[in-house]
Design a protein around this motif. Structure first.
Motif, PDB file in Angstrom:
ATOM      1  N   ALA A  69       8.125 -26.474  12.762  1.00  0.00           N
ATOM      2  CA  ALA A  69       6.737 -26.655  12.324  1.00  0.00           C
ATOM      3  C   ALA A  69       6.312 -25.550  11.365  1.00  0.00           C
ATOM      4  CB  ALA A  69       5.803 -26.694  13.532  1.00  0.00           C
ATOM      5  N   ALA A  70       6.988 -24.414  11.419  1.00  0.00           N
ATOM      6  CA  ALA A  70       6.639 -23.295  10.545  1.00  0.00           C
ATOM      7  C   ALA A  70       7.393 -23.313   9.219  1.00  0.00           C
ATOM      8  CB  ALA A  70       6.922 -21.975  11.266  1.00  0.00           C
ATOM      9  N   VAL A  71       8.372 -24.170   9.063  1.00  0.00           N
ATOM     10  CA  VAL A  71       9.205 -24.192   7.856  1.00  0.00           C
ATOM     11  C   VAL A  71       8.395 -24.303   6.560  1.00  0.00           C
ATOM     12  CG1 VAL A  71      10.971 -25.545   6.621  1.00  0.00           C
ATOM     13  CG2 VAL A  71      11.313 -24.912   9.003  1.00  0.00           C
ATOM     14  N   PRO A  72       7.371 -25.165   6.478  1.00  0.00           N
ATOM     15  CA  PRO A  72       6.643 -25.255   5.204  1.00  0.00           C
ATOM     16  C   PRO A  72       5.996 -23.946   4.756  1.00  0.00           C
ATOM     17  CG  PRO A  72       6.104 -27.132   6.583  1.00  0.00           C
ATOM     18  CD  PRO A  72       6.917 -26.185   7.421  1.00  0.00           C
ATOM     19  N   LEU A  73       5.763 -23.032   5.676  1.00  0.00           N
ATOM     20  CA  LEU A  73       5.160 -21.761   5.299  1.00  0.00           C
ATOM     21  C   LEU A  73       6.097 -20.879   4.483  1.00  0.00           C
ATOM     22  CD1 LEU A  73       3.354 -20.983   8.651  1.00  0.00           C
ATOM     23  CD2 LEU A  73       2.321 -21.802   6.532  1.00  0.00           C
ATOM     24  N   PHE A  74       7.378 -21.217   4.478  1.00  0.00           N
ATOM     25  CA  PHE A  74       8.365 -20.432   3.738  1.00  0.00           C
ATOM     26  C   PHE A  74       8.632 -20.995   2.344  1.00  0.00           C
ATOM     27  CE2 PHE A  74       9.292 -19.591   8.202  1.00  0.00           C
ATOM     28  CZ  PHE A  74       9.165 -18.210   8.194  1.00  0.00           C
ATOM     29  N   TYR A  75       7.773 -21.886   1.886  1.00  0.00           N
ATOM     30  CA  TYR A  75       7.914 -22.506   0.564  1.00  0.00           C
ATOM     31  C   TYR A  75       7.648 -21.481  -0.531  1.00  0.00           C
ATOM     32  CZ  TYR A  75       6.499 -25.170  -3.538  1.00  0.00           C
ATOM     33  OH  TYR A  75       6.366 -25.651  -4.810  1.00  0.00           O
ATOM     34  N   PHE A  76       8.516 -21.476  -1.528  1.00  0.00           N
ATOM     35  CA  PHE A  76       8.310 -20.655  -2.722  1.00  0.00           C
ATOM     36  C   PHE A  76       8.440 -21.578  -3.917  1.00  0.00           C
ATOM     37  CE2 PHE A  76       9.826 -17.694   0.471  1.00  0.00           C
ATOM     38  CZ  PHE A  76       8.871 -16.702   0.380  1.00  0.00           C
ATOM     39  N   GLY A  77       7.394 -21.685  -4.689  1.00  0.00           N
ATOM     40  CA  GLY A  77       7.363 -22.598  -5.836  1.00  0.00           C
ATOM     41  C   GLY A  77       8.347 -22.189  -6.914  1.00  0.00           C
ATOM     42  N   GLY A  78       8.711 -23.166  -7.726  1.00  0.00           N
ATOM     43  CA  GLY A  78       9.601 -22.901  -8.845  1.00  0.00           C
ATOM     44  C   GLY A  78       8.862 -22.199  -9.971  1.00  0.00           C
ATOM     45  N   GLU A  79       9.594 -21.456 -10.736  1.00  0.00           N
ATOM     46  CA  GLU A  79       9.004 -20.753 -11.868  1.00  0.00           C
ATOM     47  C   GLU A  79       9.606 -21.280 -13.148  1.00  0.00           C
ATOM     48  OE1 GLU A  79       9.185 -16.544 -11.452  1.00  0.00           O
ATOM     49  OE2 GLU A  79       8.633 -16.616  -9.348  1.00  0.00           O
ATOM     50  N   ASN A  80       8.849 -21.164 -14.221  1.00  0.00           N
ATOM     51  CA  ASN A  80       9.303 -21.560 -15.554  1.00  0.00           C
ATOM     52  C   ASN A  80       9.727 -23.024 -15.611  1.00  0.00           C
ATOM     53  OD1 ASN A  80       8.920 -18.883 -16.381  1.00  0.00           O
ATOM     54  ND2 ASN A  80      10.970 -18.336 -15.683  1.00  0.00           N
ATOM     55  N   LEU A  81       8.948 -23.887 -14.976  1.00  0.00           N
ATOM     56  CA  LEU A  81       9.243 -25.316 -15.012  1.00  0.00           C
ATOM     57  C   LEU A  81       8.543 -25.957 -16.197  1.00  0.00           C
ATOM     58  CD1 LEU A  81       8.745 -26.163 -11.234  1.00  0.00           C
ATOM     59  CD2 LEU A  81      10.898 -25.740 -12.412  1.00  0.00           C
TER      60      LEU A  81
ATOM     61  N   ALA B 146      -6.541 -28.418  34.481  1.00  0.00           N
ATOM     62  CA  ALA B 146      -5.206 -29.000  34.642  1.00  0.00           C
ATOM     63  C   ALA B 146      -4.118 -28.102  34.060  1.00  0.00           C
ATOM     64  CB  ALA B 146      -5.154 -30.373  33.975  1.00  0.00           C
ATOM     65  N   LYS B 147      -4.538 -27.015  33.433  1.00  0.00           N
ATOM     66  CA  LYS B 147      -3.599 -26.083  32.810  1.00  0.00           C
ATOM     67  C   LYS B 147      -2.713 -26.780  31.785  1.00  0.00           C
ATOM     68  CE  LYS B 147      -3.521 -22.673  36.480  1.00  0.00           C
ATOM     69  NZ  LYS B 147      -4.707 -23.075  37.117  1.00  0.00           N
ATOM     70  N   ASP B 148      -3.311 -27.657  30.971  1.00  0.00           N
ATOM     71  CA  ASP B 148      -2.597 -28.281  29.859  1.00  0.00           C
ATOM     72  C   ASP B 148      -2.648 -27.328  28.676  1.00  0.00           C
ATOM     73  OD1 ASP B 148      -1.351 -29.931  28.085  1.00  0.00           O
ATOM     74  OD2 ASP B 148      -3.059 -31.249  27.775  1.00  0.00           O
ATOM     75  N   TRP B 149      -1.938 -26.234  28.832  1.00  0.00           N
ATOM     76  CA  TRP B 149      -1.979 -25.198  27.818  1.00  0.00           C
ATOM     77  C   TRP B 149      -1.140 -25.550  26.604  1.00  0.00           C
ATOM     78  CZ3 TRP B 149      -5.809 -22.082  28.428  1.00  0.00           C
ATOM     79  CH2 TRP B 149      -6.285 -21.838  29.705  1.00  0.00           C
ATOM     80  N   GLY B 150      -0.264 -26.559  26.714  1.00  0.00           N
ATOM     81  CA  GLY B 150       0.559 -26.955  25.570  1.00  0.00           C
ATOM     82  C   GLY B 150      -0.285 -27.406  24.389  1.00  0.00           C
ATOM     83  N   GLY B 151      -1.287 -28.248  24.669  1.00  0.00           N
ATOM     84  CA  GLY B 151      -2.154 -28.723  23.593  1.00  0.00           C
ATOM     85  C   GLY B 151      -2.995 -27.613  23.005  1.00  0.00           C
ATOM     86  N   VAL B 152      -3.490 -26.735  23.872  1.00  0.00           N
ATOM     87  CA  VAL B 152      -4.290 -25.599  23.403  1.00  0.00           C
ATOM     88  C   VAL B 152      -3.407 -24.660  22.582  1.00  0.00           C
ATOM     89  CG1 VAL B 152      -5.643 -23.598  24.139  1.00  0.00           C
ATOM     90  CG2 VAL B 152      -5.874 -25.777  25.343  1.00  0.00           C
ATOM     91  N   GLY B 153      -2.202 -24.396  23.066  1.00  0.00           N
ATOM     92  CA  GLY B 153      -1.274 -23.523  22.336  1.00  0.00           C
ATOM     93  C   GLY B 153      -0.876 -24.108  20.997  1.00  0.00           C
ATOM     94  N   ALA B 154      -0.599 -25.422  20.974  1.00  0.00           N
ATOM     95  CA  ALA B 154      -0.232 -26.073  19.713  1.00  0.00           C
ATOM     96  C   ALA B 154      -1.407 -26.055  18.735  1.00  0.00           C
ATOM     97  CB  ALA B 154       0.223 -27.503  19.968  1.00  0.00           C
ATOM     98  N   ALA B 155      -2.619 -26.262  19.251  1.00  0.00           N
ATOM     99  CA  ALA B 155      -3.803 -26.216  18.385  1.00  0.00           C
ATOM    100  C   ALA B 155      -3.977 -24.818  17.799  1.00  0.00           C
ATOM    101  CB  ALA B 155      -5.043 -26.625  19.166  1.00  0.00           C
ATOM    102  N   PHE B 156      -3.801 -23.807  18.632  1.00  0.00           N
ATOM    103  CA  PHE B 156      -3.905 -22.429  18.167  1.00  0.00           C
ATOM    104  C   PHE B 156      -2.829 -22.143  17.120  1.00  0.00           C
ATOM    105  CE2 PHE B 156      -2.727 -17.939  18.491  1.00  0.00           C
ATOM    106  CZ  PHE B 156      -3.935 -17.350  18.164  1.00  0.00           C
ATOM    107  N   MET B 157      -1.590 -22.574  17.401  1.00  0.00           N
ATOM    108  CA  MET B 157      -0.489 -22.344  16.470  1.00  0.00           C
ATOM    109  C   MET B 157      -0.760 -23.012  15.124  1.00  0.00           C
ATOM    110  SD  MET B 157       3.546 -23.295  16.833  1.00  0.00           S
ATOM    111  CE  MET B 157       3.306 -25.018  16.438  1.00  0.00           C
TER     112      MET B 157
END
Length: 163
Positions: free
Chosen positions: A88-100, A21-32
């Protein structure tokens, strides 16, 4: 044993039909999401941050559900899709706080765990109806955590990011 074989045959037929059926959206999202999980795992190994190991497990779960998701009854615009995939990629740019202080660190970790727990429960409740961009896949979810919150996945992400 017969039931397991029927279940496996059903899944194999589902996979074959997805590719026909060429439902590549689900496959692409799973890969991502799988790629995001790998990045989160690397970030966790580098930093030791709890945030990234929680993100890893949530992304692996999401990748599984994306691969097996239901077909869409409607489709989002290209702009909505682009914004959704980038966010969906935003959480990957998290940088933890230091000296807390110890107290701030404990509260921060508590927020992270609660936020990821909420978003993971929402992912499980949605199951094969999950989507990155707005679309209708099956009936609206009114069970589990969706009984209490209209958009628990967004709320969970917000709570985790505050932490």
């Amino acid at each position: 044993m017969q039931r397991k074989r029927e279940s496996l045959e059903f899944k194999m037929n589902l996979v074959a039909s997805r590719f026909r059926a060429k439902d590549w959206g689900g496959v692409g999202a799973a890969f991502m999401m799988g790629a995001f999980a790998c990045i989160a795992l690397v970030r966790w190994r580098e930093s030791g941050e709890l945030f990234f190991i929680l993100l890893f497990f949530r992304d692996i779960l999401a990748a599984y559900y994306f691969f097996w998701r239901l077909p869409s009854k409607n489709s989002a615009t290209h702009t909505h899709r682009l914004i959704s995939y980038l966010s969906a990629a935003v959480p990957l740019f998290y940088f933890g706080g230091e000296n807390l202080t110890v107290g701030v660190t404990i509260v921060s970790r508590l927020f992270m765990v609660v936020g990821f727990l909420i978003s993971t429960l929402a992912t499980i409740d949605l199951g094969n109806r999950i989507s990155i961009s707005p679309s209708r896949r099956g009936d609206f979810c009114h069970t589990g955590i969706y009984r209490y919150f209209k958009h628990p996945m967004y709320g969970g992400y917000l709570i985790a990011e505050v932490g």
